[in-house]
Design a protein around this motif. Sequence first.
Motif, PDB file in Angstrom:
ATOM      1  N   GLY A 208       5.413 -10.770   2.629  1.00 57.94           N
ATOM      2  CA  GLY A 208       5.399  -9.941   3.995  1.00 57.94           C
ATOM      3  C   GLY A 208       5.339 -10.657   5.237  1.00 57.94           C
ATOM      4  O   GLY A 208       4.584 -10.368   6.423  1.00 57.94           O
ATOM      5  N   ALA A 209       6.055 -11.486   5.288  1.00 56.08           N
ATOM      6  CA  ALA A 209       6.145 -12.538   6.511  1.00 56.08           C
ATOM      7  C   ALA A 209       6.842 -11.956   7.800  1.00 56.08           C
ATOM      8  O   ALA A 209       7.031 -12.151   8.846  1.00 56.08           O
ATOM      9  CB  ALA A 209       6.608 -13.982   6.417  1.00 56.08           C
TER      10      ALA A 209
ATOM     11  N   ASP B  69       6.591  -9.127   9.422  1.00 56.78           N
ATOM     12  CA  ASP B  69       5.880  -8.197  10.395  1.00 56.78           C
ATOM     13  C   ASP B  69       4.691  -8.450  10.375  1.00 56.78           C
ATOM     14  O   ASP B  69       4.000  -9.048   9.229  1.00 56.78           O
ATOM     15  CB  ASP B  69       6.321  -6.759  10.199  1.00 56.78           C
TER      16      ASP B  69
ATOM     17  N   ILE C  22       0.464  -9.075   9.981  1.00 57.43           N
ATOM     18  CA  ILE C  22      -0.292 -10.060   9.763  1.00 57.43           C
ATOM     19  C   ILE C  22       0.496 -11.262   9.001  1.00 57.43           C
ATOM     20  O   ILE C  22       0.273 -12.307   9.601  1.00 57.43           O
ATOM     21  CB  ILE C  22      -1.466  -9.482   8.808  1.00 57.43           C
TER      22      ILE C  22
ATOM     23  N   GLY D   1      10.094 -10.849   2.500  1.00 59.32           N
ATOM     24  CA  GLY D   1       9.874  -9.684   2.794  1.00 59.32           C
ATOM     25  C   GLY D   1      11.100  -8.873   2.206  1.00 59.32           C
ATOM     26  O   GLY D   1      12.208  -9.464   1.922  1.00 59.32           O
TER      27      GLY D   1
ATOM     28  N   ASP E 151      11.455  -8.071  -2.787  1.00 60.78           N
ATOM     29  CA  ASP E 151      10.632  -6.978  -2.862  1.00 60.78           C
ATOM     30  C   ASP E 151       9.829  -7.333  -3.667  1.00 60.78           C
ATOM     31  O   ASP E 151      10.116  -7.610  -5.119  1.00 60.78           O
ATOM     32  CB  ASP E 151      11.431  -5.710  -3.200  1.00 60.78           C
TER      33      ASP E 151
ATOM     34  N   ASN F 106       0.100 -11.390   1.076  1.00 59.50           N
ATOM     35  CA  ASN F 106      -0.199 -10.694   2.151  1.00 59.50           C
ATOM     36  C   ASN F 106       0.541  -9.430   1.988  1.00 59.50           C
ATOM     37  O   ASN F 106       0.002  -8.166   2.485  1.00 59.50           O
ATOM     38  CB  ASN F 106       0.300 -11.201   3.396  1.00 59.50           C
TER      39      ASN F 106
ATOM     40  N   LEU G 182       1.040  -2.238   1.473  1.00 58.07           N
ATOM     41  CA  LEU G 182       1.345  -1.174   2.344  1.00 58.07           C
ATOM     42  C   LEU G 182       0.374   0.102   1.918  1.00 58.07           C
ATOM     43  O   LEU G 182      -0.289  -0.073   0.807  1.00 58.07           O
ATOM     44  CB  LEU G 182       2.725  -0.546   2.213  1.00 58.07           C
TER      45      LEU G 182
ATOM     46  N   ILE H 165      -4.719 -11.216   1.081  1.00 60.12           N
ATOM     47  CA  ILE H 165      -4.929 -10.309   2.265  1.00 60.12           C
ATOM     48  C   ILE H 165      -5.446  -9.094   1.646  1.00 60.12           C
ATOM     49  O   ILE H 165      -4.481  -8.202   1.189  1.00 60.12           O
ATOM     50  CB  ILE H 165      -3.947 -10.214   3.339  1.00 60.12           C
ATOM     51  N   ASN H 166      -6.845  -8.964   1.488  1.00 62.03           N
ATOM     52  CA  ASN H 166      -7.567  -7.719   1.114  1.00 62.03           C
ATOM     53  C   ASN H 166      -7.671  -6.861   2.380  1.00 62.03           C
ATOM     54  O   ASN H 166      -7.041  -6.859   3.348  1.00 62.03           O
ATOM     55  CB  ASN H 166      -8.640  -7.927   0.327  1.00 62.03           C
TER      56      ASN H 166
ATOM     57  N   PRO I  68      -9.944  -7.612   6.357  1.00 57.27           N
ATOM     58  CA  PRO I  68     -10.161  -7.005   7.528  1.00 57.27           C
ATOM     59  C   PRO I  68     -10.316  -5.375   7.716  1.00 57.27           C
ATOM     60  O   PRO I  68      -9.800  -4.791   6.831  1.00 57.27           O
ATOM     61  CB  PRO I  68      -8.603  -7.206   8.261  1.00 57.27           C
TER      62      PRO I  68
ATOM     63  N   VAL J  17      -6.409  -3.207  11.795  1.00 52.91           N
ATOM     64  CA  VAL J  17      -5.524  -4.405  12.661  1.00 52.91           C
ATOM     65  C   VAL J  17      -4.373  -3.661  13.187  1.00 52.91           C
ATOM     66  O   VAL J  17      -3.854  -2.837  12.538  1.00 52.91           O
ATOM     67  CB  VAL J  17      -5.052  -5.491  11.576  1.00 52.91           C
TER      68      VAL J  17
ATOM     69  N   PRO K 164       2.170  -2.563  12.465  1.00 52.15           N
ATOM     70  CA  PRO K 164       3.214  -1.408  12.146  1.00 52.15           C
ATOM     71  C   PRO K 164       2.592  -0.618  10.933  1.00 52.15           C
ATOM     72  O   PRO K 164       2.737   0.495  10.578  1.00 52.15           O
ATOM     73  CB  PRO K 164       4.361  -1.909  11.957  1.00 52.15           C
ATOM     74  N   PHE K 165       1.515  -1.273  10.224  1.00 49.28           N
ATOM     75  CA  PHE K 165       0.914  -0.753   9.093  1.00 49.28           C
ATOM     76  C   PHE K 165       0.406   0.505   9.040  1.00 49.28           C
ATOM     77  O   PHE K 165       0.622   1.216   8.296  1.00 49.28           O
ATOM     78  CB  PHE K 165      -0.218  -1.692   8.584  1.00 49.28           C
TER      79      PHE K 165
ATOM     80  N   HIS L  85       3.099   3.238   9.497  1.00 48.33           N
ATOM     81  CA  HIS L  85       3.552   3.513   7.993  1.00 48.33           C
ATOM     82  C   HIS L  85       2.499   4.515   7.167  1.00 48.33           C
ATOM     83  O   HIS L  85       3.236   5.122   6.428  1.00 48.33           O
ATOM     84  CB  HIS L  85       4.094   2.363   7.169  1.00 48.33           C
TER      85      HIS L  85
HETATM   86  N1  LIG Z   1      -3.149  -3.311   9.452  1.00 47.55           N
HETATM   87  C1  LIG Z   1      -4.395  -2.871   9.109  1.00 47.55           C
HETATM   88  O1  LIG Z   1      -5.082  -2.127   9.664  1.00 47.55           O
HETATM   89  C2  LIG Z   1      -4.926  -3.632   7.663  1.00 47.55           C
HETATM   90  C3  LIG Z   1      -6.094  -3.499   7.580  1.00 47.55           C
HETATM   91  C4  LIG Z   1      -6.569  -3.892   6.166  1.00 47.55           C
HETATM   92  C5  LIG Z   1      -5.827  -4.833   5.305  1.00 47.55           C
HETATM   93  N2  LIG Z   1      -4.545  -4.765   5.598  1.00 47.55           N
HETATM   94  C6  LIG Z   1      -3.554  -5.324   4.540  1.00 47.55           C
HETATM   95  O2  LIG Z   1      -2.898  -6.383   5.208  1.00 47.55           O
HETATM   96  C7  LIG Z   1      -1.716  -6.978   4.658  1.00 47.55           C
HETATM   97  C8  LIG Z   1      -0.600  -7.045   5.712  1.00 47.55           C
HETATM   98  O3  LIG Z   1      -0.280  -5.641   6.525  1.00 47.55           O
HETATM   99  P1  LIG Z   1       0.061  -5.409   7.949  1.00 47.55           P
HETATM  100  O4  LIG Z   1      -0.941  -4.830   8.763  1.00 47.55           O
HETATM  101  O5  LIG Z   1       0.382  -6.733   8.525  1.00 47.55           O
HETATM  102  O6  LIG Z   1       1.354  -4.239   7.737  1.00 47.55           O
HETATM  103  P2  LIG Z   1       2.617  -4.369   8.150  1.00 47.55           P
HETATM  104  O7  LIG Z   1       2.727  -4.740   9.593  1.00 47.55           O
HETATM  105  O8  LIG Z   1       3.171  -2.981   7.862  1.00 47.55           O
HETATM  106  O9  LIG Z   1       3.345  -5.512   7.413  1.00 47.55           O
HETATM  107  C9  LIG Z   1       3.514  -5.594   6.088  1.00 47.55           C
HETATM  108  C10 LIG Z   1       4.421  -6.466   5.699  1.00 47.55           C
HETATM  109  O10 LIG Z   1       4.604  -6.446   4.270  1.00 47.55           O
HETATM  110  C11 LIG Z   1       5.696  -6.490   4.081  1.00 47.55           C
HETATM  111  N3  LIG Z   1       6.158  -5.439   2.489  1.00 47.55           N
HETATM  112  C12 LIG Z   1       5.712  -4.449   2.379  1.00 47.55           C
HETATM  113  N4  LIG Z   1       6.237  -4.059   1.084  1.00 47.55           N
HETATM  114  C13 LIG Z   1       6.655  -5.385   0.615  1.00 47.55           C
HETATM  115  C14 LIG Z   1       7.257  -5.478  -0.645  1.00 47.55           C
HETATM  116  N5  LIG Z   1       7.294  -4.511  -1.676  1.00 47.55           N
HETATM  117  N6  LIG Z   1       7.562  -6.672  -0.833  1.00 47.55           N
HETATM  118  C15 LIG Z   1       7.785  -7.489   0.135  1.00 47.55           C
HETATM  119  N7  LIG Z   1       7.305  -7.489   1.342  1.00 47.55           N
HETATM  120  C16 LIG Z   1       6.690  -6.300   1.372  1.00 47.55           C
HETATM  121  C17 LIG Z   1       6.460  -5.747   5.096  1.00 47.55           C
HETATM  122  O11 LIG Z   1       7.889  -6.426   5.045  1.00 47.55           O
HETATM  123  P3  LIG Z   1       9.258  -5.702   4.770  1.00 47.55           P
HETATM  124  O12 LIG Z   1       9.044  -4.072   5.180  1.00 47.55           O
HETATM  125  O13 LIG Z   1      10.317  -6.464   5.374  1.00 47.55           O
HETATM  126  O14 LIG Z   1       9.190  -5.521   3.236  1.00 47.55           O
HETATM  127  C18 LIG Z   1       5.678  -6.593   6.366  1.00 47.55           C
HETATM  128  O15 LIG Z   1       6.359  -7.743   6.633  1.00 47.55           O
HETATM  129  C19 LIG Z   1      -1.346  -5.523   3.763  1.00 47.55           C
HETATM  130  O16 LIG Z   1      -1.690  -5.924   2.469  1.00 47.55           O
HETATM  131  C20 LIG Z   1      -2.614  -4.514   4.086  1.00 47.55           C
HETATM  132  O17 LIG Z   1      -2.972  -3.996   3.154  1.00 47.55           O
HETATM  133  C21 LIG Z   1      -4.080  -4.280   6.812  1.00 47.55           C
END
Ligand SMILES: NC(=O)c1ccc[n+]([C@@H]2O[C@H](COP(=O)([O-])OP(=O)(O)OC[C@H]3O[C@@H](n4cnc5c(N)ncnc54)[C@H](OP(=O)(O)O)[C@@H]3O)[C@@H](O)[C@H]2O)c1
Length: 262
Positions: free
Chosen positions: A23-24, A26, A28, A47, A72, A99, A102, A151-152, A202, A205, A208-209, A212
């Motif tokens: 998940g590099a 986008d 985190i 990704g 994926d 990492n 979703l 990354i939890n 965390p 954060v 874009p998470f 989505h």
């Molecule tokens: N943002 C928050 O508030 C938050 C809080 C707590 C924990 N987290 C955790 O942090 C981690 C990263 O989240 P983020 O906030 O950086 O979200 P994000 O901005 O939506 O990025 C998610 C990344 O994961 C990739 N991804 C999603 N599904 C995938 C799949 N099936 N195979 C490969 N890559 C995949 C996406 O790339 P593609 O779309 O190109 O596949 C993207 O690079 C997640 O595990 C999330 O649960 C986030």
Amino acid sequence: MSSGDQVAQGMQRWAGKVALVTGASDGIGRAIAIRLLKCGMKIIGCGRRIEALEKLKADIGGLGDLTIMQCDVSKEEQVLAMFANIKEKFGKIDVCINNAGLGRDASILSGKSEDWQLMLDTNVMGVLRVTREATSLMKAGSIAEGHIININSLSGHRLVPNPSGHVYTATKFALTAITNGIRVELLTQWPDFKCRVSQISPGLVETPFIKHHVGEEKATQLFQQLKALEAEDLAEAVVYQLGSPPHVQIQDVLLRSIEQTA
Ligand SMILES: NC(=O)c1ccc[n+]([C@@H]2O[C@H](COP(=O)([O-])OP(=O)(O)OC[C@H]3O[C@@H](n4cnc5c(N)ncnc54)[C@H](OP(=O)(O)O)[C@@H]3O)[C@@H](O)[C@H]2O)c1
């Protein structure tokens, strides 16, 4: 020596070592990849969206050694193909950062099965598959020291106040069990293999998470209401875990914005 100096010195031993960041493309994962490139690590970033990975590669310019791979993690055959590529190109990995993840707005009483399945396939099955292949390649590559970082979320420790997040929370509770399970399996099955196992948990954060997860409008409102963590804060926590002395295993780092209540 200050703890910051100790971490910086500790990171020197990872220069030139190979790290996979899932998940590099986008959020985190992208911030972690950039931070570790700055530390001289060779990064494999994966990704689903190849165009987003290509943008990362273009954005970093000559910053470091980045290899992008479309994968994926919810698809078994794609994970196996990625590891076959990594084995051919590098022969090993030293660090694996799980990492990719979703969330979908799907409660237990009224959520759609396909949303539950997507979260389970990505956040749970994806981590299991990647970890099995990563640890196997670490062992085959006879590395001196390995590190798995998952990354939890704070949702791996407490139920979120909104029912729409309950199934996402279940996947992150599962991840807490998986992180501890990996540590115990490595210690008991491969006692001579040095691999630390950590997670970072965390709260909100700004990536874009959330868009989505709950839609653009609610996400915009949320980030207007409170100052969330930034992706770079998580990248610093990764460096803190990696750069600690080899005998120190930082089991978890819980991070919460100063303004986040729940
Ligand atoms: N943002 C928050 O508030 C938050 C809080 C707590 C924990 N987290 C955790 O942090 C981690 C990263 O989240 P983020 O906030 O950086 O979200 P994000 O901005 O939506 O990025 C998610 C990344 O994961 C990739 N991804 C999603 N599904 C995938 C799949 N099936 N195979 C490969 N890559 C995949 C996406 O790339 P593609 O779309 O190109 O596949 C993207 O690079 C997640 O595990 C999330 O649960 C986030």
